[in-house]
Design an enzyme around this catalytic site. Sequence first.
Site, short mmCIF file in Angstrom:
data_model
loop_
_atom_site.label_atom_id
_atom_site.label_comp_id
_atom_site.label_asym_id
_atom_site.label_seq_id
_atom_site.Cartn_x
_atom_site.Cartn_y
_atom_site.Cartn_z
N SER A 84 0.90 -1.12 0.00
CA SER A 84 -0.01 0.02 0.11
C SER A 84 0.78 1.21 0.01
CB SER A 84 -1.07 0.16 1.34
OG SER A 84 -1.45 1.22 1.39
N TYR A 102 -3.06 -1.52 9.94
CA TYR A 102 -3.00 -1.48 8.50
C TYR A 102 -1.61 -0.95 7.94
CZ TYR A 102 -3.96 -0.54 3.53
OH TYR A 102 -4.17 -0.43 1.95
#
Length: 258
Positions: A152, A166
């Site tokens: 990401s 995350y």
Amino acid sequence: MNIDALFSVQGRVALVTGGSSGIGRHIATGYATAGAKVYICARTETKVMAAAQAINEATGGTCIGLTADLSTLGGIDALVAQVAARENALHMLVNNAGTMADAPIDDYGEDDWDQVIDLNLKAPFFILQKFLPLLRAGGTAERPASLINIGSVGALKVGPKENYAYQASKSAIHWMAKGLAKRLGRDNITANVIAPGFFESEMTVIASDEMRKMVEAMVPRGRVGTPEDLAGAAIYLASRAGAYVTGSVIPVEGGLSI
């Protein structure tokens, strides 16, 4: 040099976890369009079967939906058994399934932390481990098998959300690829990461024109990502063109992390 062959994944076998929607579906659709045989998996049978059918209709290719719960080792074993019953080798494994939880630091709960870390970090490692026999069977010195973990831009740049687990999981996925690449090279398997920026999905919804303008203003390329952006990167890494690329993080984010 045959350029078409250099970037071809024709006849290769791929598994894309979480391939029924979002980033995984974009990659699965790209592979199917390019002539690969694609398996996608998700927890909900109706959803994954509908997605596979839609991909087949859109591409004229071959996409097969499998039901799998990747939150447990037993669920991972069951997925491996389903693929192994159909295939003798696997050429591309895309670890895409993931989740996110954001909350203020004072309220961030252990359950949220564990759920995100387990699915985003623990599961990709053990999915790879369990699929190693099929990946080893699919790789050669000239044409290695390809592991692609989905990282990401959130591991390259701190965003506005408080999504601590995350960020941690995706940062670890980026670093883990380097360790995997070092070990798996001798098995004719490359290990890389695609780090997407802002792509519209169930996890990243653009709720208004105002929000779209704000997001686009943050991106040097001036737009959100498209399916072609992801498919192109995934095809490159899995093709002969990407055979000498391993241990790398490929940002596909329009310059957002700059």
